[in-house]
Design an enzyme around this catalytic site. Structure first.
Site, PDB file in Angstrom:
ATOM      1  N   GLY A 104     -17.544  -8.191 -28.261  1.00 42.28           N
ATOM      2  CA  GLY A 104     -16.115  -8.894 -28.793  1.00 42.28           C
ATOM      3  C   GLY A 104     -16.167  -9.401 -27.044  1.00 42.28           C
ATOM      4  O   GLY A 104     -17.320  -9.790 -26.675  1.00 42.28           O
ATOM      5  N   ASP A 140     -14.883  -9.534 -24.196  1.00 45.62           N
ATOM      6  CA  ASP A 140     -15.972  -9.338 -22.406  1.00 45.62           C
ATOM      7  C   ASP A 140     -16.948  -9.210 -22.982  1.00 45.62           C
ATOM      8  O   ASP A 140     -17.265  -9.835 -21.795  1.00 45.62           O
ATOM      9  CB  ASP A 140     -14.869  -8.108 -22.035  1.00 45.62           C
ATOM     10  CG  ASP A 140     -13.157  -7.962 -21.703  1.00 45.62           C
ATOM     11  OD1 ASP A 140     -12.772  -8.503 -22.560  1.00 45.62           O
ATOM     12  OD2 ASP A 140     -13.020  -6.563 -22.253  1.00 45.62           O
ATOM     13  N   GLY A 189       0.950  -0.837   0.224  1.00 43.88           N
ATOM     14  CA  GLY A 189       0.137   0.096  -0.147  1.00 43.88           C
ATOM     15  C   GLY A 189       0.700   0.757   0.131  1.00 43.88           C
ATOM     16  O   GLY A 189       2.001   1.113   0.738  1.00 43.88           O
ATOM     17  N   LYS A 212      -7.604  -9.889 -19.135  1.00 45.45           N
ATOM     18  CA  LYS A 212      -8.327 -10.585 -19.960  1.00 45.45           C
ATOM     19  C   LYS A 212      -8.297 -11.983 -20.504  1.00 45.45           C
ATOM     20  O   LYS A 212      -8.861 -13.112 -20.963  1.00 45.45           O
ATOM     21  CB  LYS A 212      -7.572 -10.015 -21.377  1.00 45.45           C
ATOM     22  CG  LYS A 212      -7.833 -10.040 -22.604  1.00 45.45           C
ATOM     23  CD  LYS A 212      -8.843  -8.696 -22.847  1.00 45.45           C
ATOM     24  CE  LYS A 212      -9.332  -8.730 -24.758  1.00 45.45           C
ATOM     25  NZ  LYS A 212     -10.511  -7.409 -24.048  1.00 45.45           N
ATOM     26  N   HIS A 256       8.402  -7.105  -3.517  1.00 49.69           N
ATOM     27  CA  HIS A 256       6.685  -7.939  -4.340  1.00 49.69           C
ATOM     28  C   HIS A 256       7.154  -8.761  -4.857  1.00 49.69           C
ATOM     29  O   HIS A 256       7.819  -9.117  -6.611  1.00 49.69           O
ATOM     30  CB  HIS A 256       6.638  -6.849  -5.471  1.00 49.69           C
ATOM     31  CG  HIS A 256       5.910  -5.425  -4.689  1.00 49.69           C
ATOM     32  ND1 HIS A 256       4.838  -5.168  -4.315  1.00 49.69           N
ATOM     33  CD2 HIS A 256       6.841  -4.406  -4.086  1.00 49.69           C
ATOM     34  CE1 HIS A 256       4.811  -4.216  -3.161  1.00 49.69           C
ATOM     35  NE2 HIS A 256       6.077  -3.379  -3.483  1.00 49.69           N
ATOM     36  N   GLU A 278       5.140 -10.569  -6.387  1.00 48.62           N
ATOM     37  CA  GLU A 278       3.758 -10.772  -7.625  1.00 48.62           C
ATOM     38  C   GLU A 278       4.241 -10.416  -8.714  1.00 48.62           C
ATOM     39  O   GLU A 278       2.850 -11.088  -9.413  1.00 48.62           O
ATOM     40  CB  GLU A 278       2.234 -10.048  -6.779  1.00 48.62           C
ATOM     41  CG  GLU A 278       2.046  -8.724  -6.652  1.00 48.62           C
ATOM     42  CD  GLU A 278       2.698  -8.318  -5.980  1.00 48.62           C
ATOM     43  OE1 GLU A 278       3.825  -8.684  -4.659  1.00 48.62           O
ATOM     44  OE2 GLU A 278       3.120  -6.663  -4.822  1.00 48.62           O
ATOM     45  N   SER A 299     -21.179  -5.940 -27.247  1.00 43.43           N
ATOM     46  CA  SER A 299     -21.242  -5.578 -28.556  1.00 43.43           C
ATOM     47  C   SER A 299     -20.461  -6.355 -29.628  1.00 43.43           C
ATOM     48  O   SER A 299     -20.210  -6.437 -30.293  1.00 43.43           O
ATOM     49  CB  SER A 299     -20.112  -4.719 -28.179  1.00 43.43           C
ATOM     50  OG  SER A 299     -18.177  -5.205 -27.152  1.00 43.43           O
ATOM     51  N   CYS A 320       5.336  -5.662   1.420  1.00 43.35           N
ATOM     52  CA  CYS A 320       6.101  -4.731   1.621  1.00 43.35           C
ATOM     53  C   CYS A 320       5.354  -3.943   3.099  1.00 43.35           C
ATOM     54  O   CYS A 320       5.703  -3.785   3.942  1.00 43.35           O
ATOM     55  CB  CYS A 320       5.161  -4.017   0.517  1.00 43.35           C
ATOM     56  SG  CYS A 320       6.215  -2.639   0.313  1.00 43.35           S
ATOM     57  N   TYR A 321       3.759  -2.858   2.492  1.00 44.80           N
ATOM     58  CA  TYR A 321       3.430  -2.937   3.699  1.00 44.80           C
ATOM     59  C   TYR A 321       2.396  -2.705   4.819  1.00 44.80           C
ATOM     60  O   TYR A 321       2.821  -3.032   5.739  1.00 44.80           O
ATOM     61  CB  TYR A 321       2.154  -1.468   3.144  1.00 44.80           C
ATOM     62  CG  TYR A 321       1.436  -0.559   4.307  1.00 44.80           C
ATOM     63  CD1 TYR A 321       1.777   0.730   4.902  1.00 44.80           C
ATOM     64  CD2 TYR A 321       0.149  -1.260   4.779  1.00 44.80           C
ATOM     65  CE1 TYR A 321       1.375   1.108   5.491  1.00 44.80           C
ATOM     66  CE2 TYR A 321      -0.653  -0.770   5.500  1.00 44.80           C
ATOM     67  CZ  TYR A 321      -0.030   0.266   5.917  1.00 44.80           C
ATOM     68  OH  TYR A 321      -0.911   1.330   6.660  1.00 44.80           O
TER      69      TYR A 321
END
Ligand code: XMP
Length: 522
Positions: A229, A231, A59, A378, A173, A175, A227, A86-87
């Site tokens: 698409g 998503d 954070g 995605k 980090h 990740e 649409s 981290c934080y």
């Protein structure tokens, strides 16, 4: 009767890091379910959820700042393993009686970690690891029961832990991609320390999300702007699975679609998936508004406004037929769409951003949002789509901009110019697919330029239009490079466009990268 084993889960408490969702994603990559909760969540609530482990995210705050987000310290007494990043690590140190101070210099960028080989976090990992740092505070005194489990050039406390209570902290980090083996460190926490198996799948994501949608929507009705698409298509099929005919998709034909797009969307969703669909043909309305407009930004604004008007009317009509029920608007918003917003859960900033995805629709129309893909990236959405039975054609289709072919007809948009770009686009698509290149590139399309030039066809002089081919590779659309397509394929596309599309006598290949150019021409 033996009770069903509870689903294993890792809870992530969000302290506002831009990487919180990435941590969740990494846990999902370990095939373990993860859930992000606001940092304020009480230990008693966490206990009820029976997680196998808790991760405290990073954070932007400093633990000793006046309004620094705090954790309910009772979580350390639940007997559940905790990993602070981290934080999150500084919170652990600060909260359990250690000391955290501001470093003389902010440590930002790569570092080399030497981890304690006996620590379970480093199981099967080399002694030295590249890690990514981004912090301004450091631990100067460890809390009772803790010992250092890893160090970097600048920090003797890059990793700390109380191995008896299974509470660990990482200064860096794990990740992010800049910590190449970080995924394995997180996997060691999830599997070795929390004892989770790898039994979570996209199928279980779908089941859980369907349950959540049903809970949110109850007996209500949902509208979704489709649409075609990836998503919105995946969101539509997922919602349909959850609530069946209580979902109605609205597909707006704005006259700026590719060849056969409207028919293909209708066929797939209405006929194959049997989803209730309302197609609104508003092409004349759009083209009328766009008449004589050449400025790219004005085109985009007109299209955005018109879309809202058409959509609003369609939604009002639906509401009229079934008043009181259409309270919900579903969107295929993905995590990267909300990435810039402050991610401290419960912060309204996250909501405001998602409203912008449909140009302010929900604010005006007082819809409650349903966003089942909000936590996914995605490629994960593609996985969900495939699991739901959507074809590769839909799941791996190239992005297509909201304003459609309007931004691919440079200059004035007329029915004739749309015909030209549409026919050229269909040829590009056909040849890219036939040669196997379609799925290897980010985007491949035709652009109609406002340039006419002299040519010769048979014995006749021509004075016709120019098509530019734009074929690019990209990871996320933010940067891009033109694709070194085989010359034979370029030659084939060019010959077909010139021979088959009436009014075109010249084809150019766009060899500009982004930046400084953009992918679309407008
Ligand atoms: P640019 O042209 O900015 O495009 O380099 C980057 C990516 O975004 C797509 N794009 C859009 N997508 N609505 C969308 O949904 C839009 O208004 C829009 N404009 C550009 C573009 O196709 C490329 O993939």
């Amino acid at each position: 009767m033996p009770s069903q084993p509870a689903e294993e889960k890792i809870l992530i408490l969000d302290f506002g890091s831009q990487y919180t969702q990435v941590i969740a994603r990494r846990v999902r990559e370990c095939r373990v379910y993860s859930e992000i909760l606001p940092f304020r969540t009480k230990a008693s609530e966490i206990k009820k959820l029976r997680p196998s482990g808790i991760i405290l995210s990073g954070g932007p705050a400093s633990v000793y700042a006046a309004k620094a987000p705090q954790v309910d310290k009772k979580i350390y007494d639940l007997g559940i393993p905790v990993l602070g990043i981290c934080y999150g690590m500084q919170l652990i140190a600060h909260g359990l009686g250690g000391k955290v101070e501001r470093s003389a210099a902010r440590e930002y960028g790569p570092g080399q970690l030497q981890g304690d080989p006996k620590c379970a976090l480093f199981d099967k990992l080399p002694a030295k690891l590249e890690v990514w740092n981004s912090h301004g505070d450091k631990i100067t005194k460890l809390p009772a029961g803790f010992r250092p489990l890893g160090k970097t050039e600048n920090s003797p406390h890059a990793v700390i832990g109380d191995t008896k209570r299974h509470i660990y902290g990482l200064q860096f980090h794990p990740e992010v991609v800049h910590t190449p083996r970080g995924k394995e460190i997180l996997a060691n926490f999830v599997h070795r320390i929390c004892g989770c198996k790898s039994n979570w799948t996209m199928e279980s994501f779908i089941d859980r999300t369907c349950r959540e949608i049903r809970k949110q929507v109850g007996e209500g009705r949902v509208i979704l702007g489709l649409s075609g698409g990836v998503d919105s298509s995946v969101a539509a099929v997922l919602l349909h699975k959850a609530i069946g005919d209580r979902l109605t998709c609205i597909f707006v034909n704005n006259g700026l679609l590719r060849a056969n797009e409207a028919t293909a969307v209708e066929k797939l969703f209405s006929r194959e998936f049997r989803i209730r669909m309302k197609t609104v043909d508003a092409s004349e309305q759009f083209l009328k508004k766009l008449k004589g407009v050449t400025d790219p930004e004005r085109k985009r604004k007109i299209i955005g406004n018109e879309f809202i008007k058409v959509f609003e009317k369609a939604a009002r009509d639906l509401k009229k037929s079934d008043p009181g029920h259409y309270r919900f608007l579903a969107q295929g918003t993905l995590y990267p769409d909300v990435i810039e917003s402050v991610s401290i859960s419960g912060n309204p900033a996250a909501l405001i951003k998602s409203h912008h995805n449909v140009g302010g629709l929900p604010e005006k129309m007082k819809f409650e949002l349903v966003e089942p893909l909000r936590q996914l990236f995605k490629d994960e959405v593609r996985e969900v789509g495939a699991e739901l039975g959507l074809s590769k054609e839909i799941v791996h289709r190239q992005p297509f901009p909201g304003p459609g072919l309007a931004v691919r007809v440079i200059g004035e948009i007329t029915a004739e110019r749309l015909r030209i770009v549409r026919e050229a686009d269909a040829i590009v698509l056909e040849e890219m697919k036939a040669s196997g290149w379609y799925y290897k590139v980010w985007q491949s399309f035709a652009v109609l330029l406002p340039v006419r030039s002299v040519g010769v066809m048979g014995d006749e002089r021509t004075y016709d239009d120019t098509i530019a081919l734009r074929i690019v590779n990209s990871h996320d659309g933010m940067t891009a490079d033109w694709v070194r397509l085989p010359h034979e394929l370029l030659a084939k596309i060019s010959a077909r466009v010139i021979n088959e599309v009436k009014g075109v006598n010249r084809v150019c290949y766009d060899i500009s990268s982004k930046p400084p150019a953009t992918i679309e021409w407008e």
